[in-house]
Design an enzyme around this catalytic site. Structure first.
Site, PDB file in Angstrom:
ATOM      1  N   GLY B 119       5.171  -3.450  -3.157  1.00 22.47           N
ATOM      2  CA  GLY B 119       3.998  -3.355  -3.858  1.00 22.47           C
ATOM      3  C   GLY B 119       4.051  -2.805  -4.918  1.00 22.47           C
ATOM      4  O   GLY B 119       3.062  -2.216  -5.563  1.00 22.47           O
ATOM      5  N   SER B 120       5.452  -2.206  -5.560  1.00 23.96           N
ATOM      6  CA  SER B 120       5.646  -1.451  -6.544  1.00 23.96           C
ATOM      7  C   SER B 120       4.972  -0.143  -6.669  1.00 23.96           C
ATOM      8  O   SER B 120       4.186   0.321  -7.693  1.00 23.96           O
ATOM      9  CB  SER B 120       5.100  -2.361  -8.069  1.00 23.96           C
ATOM     10  N   TYR B 131       2.108  -8.212   5.057  1.00 22.98           N
ATOM     11  CA  TYR B 131       2.955  -7.148   5.732  1.00 22.98           C
ATOM     12  C   TYR B 131       2.689  -7.165   7.186  1.00 22.98           C
ATOM     13  O   TYR B 131       3.554  -6.444   8.119  1.00 22.98           O
ATOM     14  CB  TYR B 131       2.840  -5.728   5.048  1.00 22.98           C
ATOM     15  N   SER B 196      10.949  -3.758  -1.772  1.00 27.88           N
ATOM     16  CA  SER B 196      10.326  -3.282  -3.033  1.00 27.88           C
ATOM     17  C   SER B 196      10.348  -1.771  -2.908  1.00 27.88           C
ATOM     18  O   SER B 196      11.111  -1.153  -2.757  1.00 27.88           O
ATOM     19  CB  SER B 196       9.023  -4.265  -3.206  1.00 27.88           C
ATOM     20  N   PHE B 243       9.244 -14.835 -11.578  1.00 26.30           N
ATOM     21  CA  PHE B 243       7.985 -13.800 -11.075  1.00 26.30           C
ATOM     22  C   PHE B 243       7.908 -12.528 -11.592  1.00 26.30           C
ATOM     23  O   PHE B 243       7.055 -11.579 -11.610  1.00 26.30           O
ATOM     24  CB  PHE B 243       7.759 -13.912  -9.628  1.00 26.30           C
TER      25      PHE B 243
END
Lengths: 523, 358
Positions: B119-120, B131, B196, B243
């Site tokens: 989720g950065s 998740y 991520s 994306f």
């Protein structure tokens, strides 16, 4: 556009919705995927174009209200209408403030200490849970001697676990409830002051009132004559905020009628609440009439007493009331006749707040287990918000009702939102989705509370407030589905001065009290 | 398709299944509504959009989950996933008690996977549906693992090093739970995993772990978030195509890193000019998954090189024609084959010989 190279990892078009996307929370038919994909692409392009034109992408629709994000097709359609997906179509607005809402979970039996202390006796906590379950099981099987012994053991163990927080805190109340059931001791008394403490010290009731008021306000948009029927007025704590919001409405306040229902023994209290609300309404310039209706049981309320008029927009408000009309699962219960008269009133909106719990299970042990976990979570949340004992004592009544009572005496028959959904749709009520603005405001309300563990969640158009990931209370809105556009009739309306009258009723079960505001208003 | 309004012709539609495309694009557009140019974030709307799912102590496909407070003061929460407790004959599956669930799932050695969701650093939670699904898969995939998904503090409200601190707290918590130990030597066989930003967190928690003598059985990093000041060729070539948009990446780094820091900060660029040397430390073996259509891949490959140069083992899985997020839905070879890799990696690192000869 390379259509043949789209893979299809989903079920074929015959199935209801794409099962893989359903598994991650989205509801979309395989046949809609293509169109939704195209629209997503267009929206994305529009955002990029906006950026290229010097406006940040989110300005495209930052004051938009979003509904039901799981329904991708509907959401992207609403975005299409909003933005037209044209690069020239930008509406810069003020950004809303950001705030953190935490996530949640039920407490572990033995709370771990963050400092390097030796861990508290977790085993004692776990033992206590085992004893509670064993005792409930004994009662369930009718083995009173065992249950009695276990209660005694638990009372000895309790000080070792500590009643300051965690399982010890809630266990004490459950041990007491089991004891009351076993020895047929009376239930704790109702207490207005405790209700007030509970209201003040936790966000649950405030969330309930706040969210319901939001929905009512939206439903009353553009209506000149509005009527709210509150199925249980109590102290009328919900209504000052609505009165004030109506006062501040652009274009001026409507004529606002409030009908409050209360128990026969609370007739004077009902008058008093009505009086105070009238004072408030007068002070802010809202033309207001209050009518009190006393009834021992909600399903006995006669429609004629509610004096609903066809020219007014009607909202019916139920905060923690519907579950009291349920019976054992499988039996009809008075709820059906209530829902049926509700529907006949043709309200524009019905706001419903209920505990998000499964406390109407017929098997005692199941009910007990559910309640133990549910109230553990609630008590945990109260402790952090500085709730303290009065709020817990208030809830102790609920716990005792669930644990000790059977048949007609058991009023706290909480059922989850999913069950209510089914019931409402069978009764001909359809959901009015609560949107991101209601969500946002509820979230912001929560930031006023010290406990970071509270969180609001949106599920299928309803909002739920929870603690540490466990939903505790849900708010939803419904409408009767037909005849929503009756235009208000015009005419002159005169309000008499303050008057109080009691319309007698030979059966004795229904009385009405009417109070008017002293504002004179004519159209 | 109706007349084209496309400013940006996306090639992504030709390489992912339609439902995956819709899922990831939906994230992309809704996330666009949340980031503000001044660096603030519409957290309320973010939580409104995020599809969440409650924990479930009743078995679903043989897996149960429950939420747990790891640290009451900071409200650090985690969701624990584990195989459903064994039933006595004839017993119906039912909602298990917390006390039953905090027992070892097996008498044999079992892996404990501490998972950091992606989720950065700003999006998602441990109860996000995507998740929750993934973690449940890991339990079964790894032969009955205990998976602990950490609900770390997110940016921009909480910047570096909060997420790392939370990861460290989680690791310490796991180390102090007797029921998570297994094998004759009663060891915690813990793997750090993440996608991520979660992958980035896993790395940094591993560093802290080995610096303080905590043994980690392995690191599993899927499309981990790394970066640097320099624009790599892949970033320029793939910007906006699949994306991922560079400007958005920049925003997330700015929201996470300390005020005034740039992307050569060691959190972002662990083997860059400000990096920390990992030579000589017992850094765990790593499984690193890189997608060839991820613009940030060169940073991930540089990460792999950095580990190797410091003498550490890396198993690099480079997926051709994979985009970010392929692991979210089980509908591609990428998903299935990477899951197999993860399974093999965990299996082969579960029991480590006491010989320090490696």
């Amino acid at each position: 556009m390379g259509e043949s190279s789209y893979g299809h990892g989903s079920d074929d078009a015959k199935s209801e919705i794409d099962s893989l996307l359903a598994g991650v929370g989205y509801s979309i038919r395989p046949s809609d995927l293509r169109q939704v994909a195209e629209r997503l692409e267009k929206l994305d392009s529009a955002m990029i174009a906006a950026a290229a034109a010097g406006l940040p992408p989110e300005f495209l629709c930052s004051d938009a209200v979003h509904y039901n994000p799981s329904d991708l097709a509907a959401w992207i359609e609403s975005m299409a209408m909003l933005t037209d997906f044209s690069p020239d179509h930008f509406r810069p607005t003020n950004p809303a403030p950001a705030s953190w809402t935490g996530d949640i979970c039920p407490p572990a039996p033995g709370p771990p200490h963050p400092v390097a202390n030796p861990k508290p006796p977790e085993d004692a906590g776990i033992s206590l849970v085992h004893l509670l379950m064993s005792c409930a099981d004994s009662i369930h099987r009718g083995d009173r001697p065992s249950a009695s012994t276990l209660i005694h053991e638990m009372q000895l163990l309790l000080p070792r676990v500590g009643t300051a927080f965690g399982i010890g805190k809630v266990a004490g109340y459950f041990i007491d409830a089991l004891d009351r059931r076993l020895r047929s001791r009376p239930l704790p008394q109702e207490d207005d002051i405790l209700y007030h403490y509970y209201y003040e010290s936790s966000p649950y009731l405030k969330f309930a009132h706040f969210t319901a008021n939001q929905a009512i306000l939206e439903a009353f948009n553009g209506c000149d004559r509005v009527h709210v029927i509150d199925l249980s007025l109590m102290h009328g704590l919900q209504w000052p905020a609505l009165i004030q919001a109506l006062a501040l409405r652009p274009g001026g306040p409507p004529l606002f009628r409030l009908t409050g229902i209360g128990p026969p023994e609370g007739r004077e209290a009902l008058c008093e609440v009505g009086r105070r609300l009238s004072e408030l309404a007068r002070s802010v310039g809202v033309p207001f009439t209050f009518r009190g209706v006393v009834a021992a049981h909600l399903d006995e309320v006669r429609l004629s007493l509610l004096r609903v008029e066809s020219c007014e927009t009607l909202a019916v408000n139920s905060v923690l009331q519907f579950h009291r009309l349920l019976a054992d699962p499988g039996s009809p219960g008075p709820i059906n006749s209530l829902l049926s008269w509700l529907r006949r009133l043709r309200p524009r909106i019905v706001t419903v707040v209920e505990q998000e719990a499964d406390h109407n299970r017929p098997v005692f042990l199941d009910r007990f287990t559910e309640a133990l976990f549910y109230y553990s979570t609630v008590f945990d949340s109260l402790e952090t918000a500085g709730g303290g004992r009065p709020a817990e004592v208030y809830l102790h009544r609920e716990i005792c009702n669930i644990v000790c009572c059977e048949g007609e005496e058991r009023l706290e028959r909480h059922e989850p939102l999913a069950s209510w959904r089914t019931r409402f749709s069978q009764a001909g009520l359809w959901p009015v989705h609560l949107g991101s603005d209601a969500f946002r405001q509820a979230s912001m309300l929560l930031t006023l509370f010290s406990g970071e563990g509270y969180g609001v969640e949106e599920v299928d158009g309803c909002l739920a407030l929870g603690w540490h990931g466990r939903a505790i209370i849900s708010a939803s809105a419904w409408h009767a589905g037909d005849d929503m556009d009756a235009p208000p009739s015009t005419g002159s309306i005169l309000f008499n001065g303050f008057r109080e009258s009691v319309a007698g009723e030979s059966s004795g079960s229904n009385r009405e009290i009417e109070l008017g505001s002293q504002t004179e208003h004519s159209l | 398709m109706a007349g084209s309004n496309e400013v940006n012709v996306s090639e992504s539609k030709t390489v992912v299944p339609l439902n995956t495309w819709v899922l990831i694009s939906n994230f992309k557009v809704t996330y666009n509504l949340l980031r503000r140019p001044d660096g603030s974030f519409d957290r309320h709307l973010a939580e409104f959009f995020d599809r969440k799912v409650p924990a479930n102590a009743s078995p679903v496909n043989g897996v149960v989950s429950f939420d747990i407070v790891l640290d009451r003061l900071s409200h650090l929460l985690a969701r624990v996933y584990r195989p459903a407790p064994d039933l006595a004959d004839g017993e119906l599956p039912q909602k298990a008690l917390l006390s039953e669930l905090q027992k070892p799932p097996s008498p044999n050695p079992f892996p404990v996977i501490i998972f950091f969701h992606g989720g950065s650093f700003a999006h998602s939670s441990s109860n996000s549906s995507i998740y929750d699904s993934l973690c449940r898969r890991f339990v079964t995939l790894c032969g009955g693992a205990v998976v602990i998904s950490i609900n770390y503090r997110r940016s921009p409200e909480f910047r570096y090093p909060c997420a790392y601190d939370d990861g460290w707290t989680a690791l310490k918590w796991a180390s102090s739970e007797p029921w998570l130990r297994s094998g004759k030597d009663a060891k915690l066989r813990v793997f750090l995993a993440g996608d991520s930003s979660g992958g980035n967190i896993a790395h940094h928690v591993a560093v802290r772990a080995v610096e303080s003598g905590t043994h980690i059985s392995g690191n599993i990093l899927v499309n981990p978030l790394f970066g640097g000041n320099r624009r790599t060729e892949s970033e320029l070539k793939l910007d906006g195509k699949y994306f991922v948009v560079l400007k958005e990446r920049d925003w997330y780094w700015k929201a996470f890193l300390p005020e005034g820091a740039d992307r050569d900060h060691p959190a972002c660029n662990p083997f860059g000019p400000n990096g920390v040397k990992l030579d000589g430390l017992p850094f765990p073996r790593s499984l690193l998954v890189v997608a060839s259509l991820d613009p940030t891949q060169e940073w991930q490959l540089a990460y792999a090189d950095g580990l190797k140069n410091a003498g550490h083992e890396v198993r690099l899985i480079y997926r051709e024609k994979a985009t970010i997020g392929f692991y979210l839905l089980p509908n591609t070879n990428h998903h299935h084959e990477v899951m197999e890799e993860i399974k093999d990696f965990v299996k082969s690192n579960l029991i480590v010989s006491t010989n320090a000869a490696d």
